[in-house]
Design an enzyme around this catalytic site. Structure first.
Site, short mmCIF file in Angstrom:
data_model
loop_
_atom_site.label_atom_id
_atom_site.label_comp_id
_atom_site.label_asym_id
_atom_site.label_seq_id
_atom_site.Cartn_x
_atom_site.Cartn_y
_atom_site.Cartn_z
N ASP A 92 0.84 -1.19 0.00
CA ASP A 92 0.00 0.00 0.00
C ASP A 92 0.89 1.26 0.00
O ASP A 92 1.88 1.31 -0.71
CB ASP A 92 -0.96 -0.06 1.20
CG ASP A 92 -2.05 1.01 1.16
OD1 ASP A 92 -2.98 0.88 0.35
OD2 ASP A 92 -1.96 1.98 1.93
N ASP A 259 -7.56 -8.43 -4.20
CA ASP A 259 -7.55 -6.97 -4.02
C ASP A 259 -8.05 -6.34 -5.30
O ASP A 259 -7.36 -6.35 -6.31
CB ASP A 259 -6.12 -6.52 -3.71
CG ASP A 259 -5.99 -5.01 -3.56
OD1 ASP A 259 -7.00 -4.30 -3.74
OD2 ASP A 259 -4.88 -4.54 -3.26
N HIS A 292 -6.53 -6.96 0.02
CA HIS A 292 -5.56 -5.87 -0.02
C HIS A 292 -4.59 -5.93 1.16
O HIS A 292 -3.39 -5.76 0.98
CB HIS A 292 -6.32 -4.54 -0.02
CG HIS A 292 -5.44 -3.34 -0.06
ND1 HIS A 292 -4.69 -3.00 -1.15
CD2 HIS A 292 -5.18 -2.38 0.88
CE1 HIS A 292 -4.01 -1.89 -0.90
NE2 HIS A 292 -4.28 -1.50 0.33
#
Length: 345
Positions: A92, A259, A292
């Protein structure tokens, strides 16, 4: 600048360093399932909390936060601890920060591992303006991912995104809507976001742990501002990408296969596999039943894969390898379309 930066430091002091970086809106708690496996493997594991997150200090002024400040602090952190021969694992916003710092300081990094992450490269004249009015004024904005069930359903058929399923639970308003919700949403809580974007359901205690660094909204300037930092990206990362795309040290990609955002797609993973020399013949993977926040869904499995990767032990094979012919190499430049993508996290 007088602020305190918190970090976990486990394992032998003289062990090879594995540096782990989180994104928005998590903190080093995200790595709780991975750290014991890596320490048992004999490694020194460091998981840093970005300023504004976790146990680090939390300036309350949203103007304090910028992409370059986050990157510069990580660089200073590495220098202060004099970390050398680093293996970095990023995900991320931890990837956008960590990969920039790695690319600009390649002499300190031995290996790179990426999970659902990227380093966007945009021309300097790319215009991104989310136009969020009165950013400090809380508003009752619906949580964009409220429709995602606690136990996720599949968003992909192989590498094909099932758009109807994604749109049903994530809507079509794009990354700007996520940036506005993060900045102004009165109901924004870290635990709810991590819960929505993991394959498995979190327990109440786990959601509370993700919320713990933010006992009230005044402490949330850090996670609130992260999506809007995309406005800082144009023109910044070309030099870092040039260095990374020439990196001959080992680089592995370990992706959560469910994700639905831009960071989870095969094309994003392929960019690294197909353009970085050190990614050749590595055990790249797309892990089933992981979203994710793959560290929460598949932490021990990721850690075992990292130990094998560091030892160049082929006992754990990869399960993903794209066809990287010259005609079909993924493009390395992203434009403001990344911010208009309705499914980008």
């Amino acid at each position: 600048n007088g602020l305190r930066q918190a970090y976990v430091d486990e394992g032998p002091a003289d062990g090879e360093v594995i540096l782990r970086l989180h994104g928005q809106p998590s903190w080093s708690y995200l790595y709780r399932k991975m750290i014991p496996v890596l320490v048992e493997g004999g490694y020194r594991v460091i998981a840093m909390d970005h300023i504004g997150m976790g146990r680090s200090d939390k300036p309350i002024d949203i103007e304090y936060y910028s992409y370059l400040r986050h990157s510069d602090r990580l660089e200073r952190f590495i220098e202060e601890l004099d970390l050398q021969n680093i293996t970095i694992f990023v995900q991320d916003w931890g990837s956008l920060i960590g990969l920039r710092v790695a690319g600009l300081n390649m002499d300190r990094f031995a290996r790179i591992a990426i999970g659902n992450g990227d380093l966007p490269v945009m021309p300097a004249d790319t215009a991104i303006d989310f136009g969020i009015e009165n950013p400090d004024q809380a508003a009752f904005i619906p949580f964009p991912y409220a429709a995602i069930p606690d136990q996720q359903t599949a968003f992909y058929d192989g590498c094909t995104l099932l758009l109807d399923e994604v749109m049903e639970v994530m809507g079509s308003e794009g990354f700007q809507a996520w940036a506005e919700y993060s900045m102004k949403g009165a109901s924004f809580q870290a635990g709810e976001v991590v819960e929505a974007l993991t394959w498995n359901s979190l327990s109440d205690a786990e959601e509370k742990a993700y919320n713990a660094p933010f006992p009230s909204r005044i402490y949330m300037a850090g996670p609130r501002t992260f999506p809007s930092l995309a406005q800082d990206l144009p023109g910044l990362n070309a030099d870092a990408w040039d260095a990374l795309s020439a990196f001959s040290g080992p680089l592995v990609t370990i992706w959560g296969s469910n994700d639905p955002g831009n960071l989870g797609r095969c094309d994003t993973q392929n960019k690294w596999i197909c353009n970085v020399p050190g990614a050749a013949d590595q055990p790249h993977a797309r892990l089933p039943e992981s979203g994710h926040f793959l560290q929460d869904d598949q932490g021990p499995e990721i850690a075992r894969r990292l130990v094998a990767f560091m030892r160049q032990d082929d006992s754990i094979a990869g399960n993903y390898q794209p066809d990287c012919n010259e005609e079909e190499k993924p493009v390395i430049e992203l434009t403001k379309n990344m911010c208009e993508d309705p499914s980008l996290m």
